[in-house]
Design a protein around this motif. Sequence first.
Motif, short mmCIF file in Angstrom:
data_model
loop_
_atom_site.label_atom_id
_atom_site.label_comp_id
_atom_site.label_asym_id
_atom_site.label_seq_id
_atom_site.Cartn_x
_atom_site.Cartn_y
_atom_site.Cartn_z
N ARG A 345 12.69 -11.56 48.45
CA ARG A 345 13.37 -10.66 49.40
C ARG A 345 14.83 -11.19 49.55
O ARG A 345 15.14 -12.30 49.91
N ALA A 346 15.80 -10.18 49.37
CA ALA A 346 16.99 -10.58 49.50
C ALA A 346 17.79 -10.21 50.43
O ALA A 346 17.40 -8.99 51.05
N ILE A 347 18.80 -10.92 51.11
CA ILE A 347 19.39 -10.74 52.42
C ILE A 347 20.73 -10.21 52.07
O ILE A 347 21.59 -11.36 51.99
N GLY A 348 21.08 -8.93 51.94
CA GLY A 348 22.30 -8.57 51.41
C GLY A 348 23.40 -8.28 52.52
O GLY A 348 24.62 -8.35 52.33
N ASP A 349 22.73 -7.74 53.63
CA ASP A 349 23.79 -7.33 54.66
C ASP A 349 23.03 -7.46 56.00
O ASP A 349 21.82 -7.94 55.83
N SER A 350 23.72 -6.99 57.23
CA SER A 350 23.28 -6.96 58.49
C SER A 350 22.06 -6.13 58.47
O SER A 350 20.95 -6.40 59.15
N LEU A 351 21.86 -5.09 57.94
CA LEU A 351 20.50 -4.34 57.87
C LEU A 351 19.51 -5.00 57.25
O LEU A 351 18.28 -4.91 57.93
N ALA A 352 19.71 -5.42 56.26
CA ALA A 352 18.68 -6.34 55.80
C ALA A 352 18.10 -7.55 56.66
O ALA A 352 16.97 -8.00 56.59
N MET A 353 19.40 -8.16 57.31
CA MET A 353 18.93 -9.31 57.98
C MET A 353 17.90 -8.69 59.11
O MET A 353 16.92 -9.61 59.41
N THR A 354 18.44 -7.80 59.75
CA THR A 354 17.50 -7.06 60.99
C THR A 354 16.21 -6.84 60.50
O THR A 354 15.09 -6.95 61.21
N ASP A 355 16.04 -6.19 59.43
CA ASP A 355 14.69 -5.74 58.70
C ASP A 355 13.71 -7.08 58.70
O ASP A 355 12.78 -7.20 58.82
N TYR A 356 14.40 -7.99 58.15
CA TYR A 356 13.79 -9.36 57.72
C TYR A 356 13.27 -9.84 59.15
O TYR A 356 12.26 -10.45 59.34
N LEU A 357 14.22 -9.96 60.02
CA LEU A 357 13.95 -10.53 61.52
C LEU A 357 12.89 -9.72 62.21
O LEU A 357 11.82 -10.50 62.76
N LEU A 358 12.68 -8.48 61.92
CA LEU A 358 11.75 -7.61 62.45
C LEU A 358 10.29 -7.84 61.64
O LEU A 358 9.25 -7.76 62.57
N ASP A 359 10.50 -7.81 60.49
CA ASP A 359 8.97 -8.14 59.61
C ASP A 359 8.52 -9.62 59.82
O ASP A 359 7.19 -9.76 59.85
N GLU A 360 9.51 -10.39 59.43
CA GLU A 360 9.31 -11.84 59.42
C GLU A 360 9.06 -12.58 60.78
O GLU A 360 8.37 -13.67 60.74
N ALA A 361 9.79 -12.26 61.72
CA ALA A 361 10.01 -12.79 62.90
C ALA A 361 9.54 -12.10 64.20
O ALA A 361 9.37 -12.83 65.26
N ARG A 362 9.28 -10.93 63.87
CA ARG A 362 8.78 -10.12 64.98
C ARG A 362 10.16 -9.94 66.07
O ARG A 362 9.77 -10.01 67.45
N ILE A 363 11.34 -10.16 65.60
CA ILE A 363 12.50 -9.91 66.54
C ILE A 363 13.16 -8.53 66.30
O ILE A 363 13.64 -8.19 65.03
N ALA A 364 13.32 -7.55 67.35
CA ALA A 364 14.13 -6.60 67.16
C ALA A 364 15.40 -6.76 67.64
O ALA A 364 15.64 -7.13 68.74
N SER A 365 16.43 -6.45 66.40
CA SER A 365 17.62 -6.43 66.91
C SER A 365 18.42 -5.35 66.22
O SER A 365 17.89 -4.68 65.46
N VAL A 366 19.86 -5.39 66.44
CA VAL A 366 20.68 -4.12 65.86
C VAL A 366 21.47 -4.81 64.93
O VAL A 366 22.22 -5.68 65.07
N PRO A 367 21.77 -4.19 63.67
CA PRO A 367 22.63 -4.73 62.60
C PRO A 367 23.88 -4.43 62.99
O PRO A 367 24.36 -3.19 63.55
#
Length: 405
Positions: A345-367
Amino acid sequence: MPDSAPLRLAQRVTSLKPSPTLTINAKAKHLKAQGVDLANLSAGEPDFDTPEHIKEAAVKAIRDGFTKYTPVGGIPELKEAVIARLAEDYAVTYRPEQILVSTGGKQALYNIAQALLDPGDEVIIPVPYWVSYPPIVELAGGVPRYLETRAEAGFDIDPAALEALVGPRTRAIILNSPSNPTGCVYSRATLAAVARVAAAHGLVVISDDIYDRIRFDGRPPENILSVAPDLADRVVLVNGVSKTYAMTGWRIGYMAGPEALVKAATRVQGQSTSNPNSIAQMAALAALTGPQECVDRMTAAFRERRDFITRRLNALPGVTCPEPMGAFYAFADLSAYHGARAGDRAIGDSLAMTDYLLDEARIASVPGVAFGDDRFVRFSYASDLATLEAALARLEAALGRLTRG
């Protein structure tokens, strides 16, 4: 039967995207309803319940049969309460003809754009911005012009940069202080500088003051009229009860400004939604005229949470978060992790970051890209401290699992 032609939609909506903050919050609530252990830091609404005296006013309105149409622009009593609140907070004087009550502050902003802008007219929007400003301008045929700001300068407005952005089609500038998403509060010097530019070029200033009483610097609410009262004929104030009184679902906002603009916006509302909810208007009346200690208690809680989340965010490797001075958002720069990987999984931008945090850390945030700055992620601290503590521990662990190049 012959094949029917495909449905053709209006051009104005073909590029219109749903509000990302509302979309993410709805997804987070859906996951929680399914039993997922989720820390929802995406919400743009206080986690407190609406104060009891406000709810009781709504119940009384129902029992009294106050359930019919009201004047399009709001009931007279509520207009007078708005006038009194603005006089107390800003030492400004308005007449009922200069007030419009709407279905939330968002509708007030939409009405203003529809009443003010012709196709091709430009509106200056400081970046980062609330997600709905550009679409509201575009739906009126207007053109957003983006004024970049710097985190290291507290997201303050550079008057010279503002002046350089003004062109022959510039009609207005939108100010939001305290800001969503940054929590920044414009200084009196900044407001005075903006006022000078607005006066020199005949610009309308749209002052979105929805978070005005949720600030942590010990100062009372301030806006551009606090420093430039002589600009009142070119300033329109937008506010509401949603954030200050934990009344997001009640949908009551209001605007105050030049009578000609307010009358035009009222005509727009009269042909779109007509009057705001009658019961919610009575609740808003109770909010504005009733005891205000509830506001102080909520603001004190937000201040404590602000202190916690900014301290924890700034302690994380590679993360910086300017200290918010109001509202209930932390806008954290996570761009040091752009280009990082977690397995495949690559984190290329803020959208990828928030998707990662939702899937892997169960944190909902906004890019941050939703607010015009892809380096950042917005975390709402409209959650109790226990939720914030768990979320920050998860965030630290999730970032720790990323491999940076």
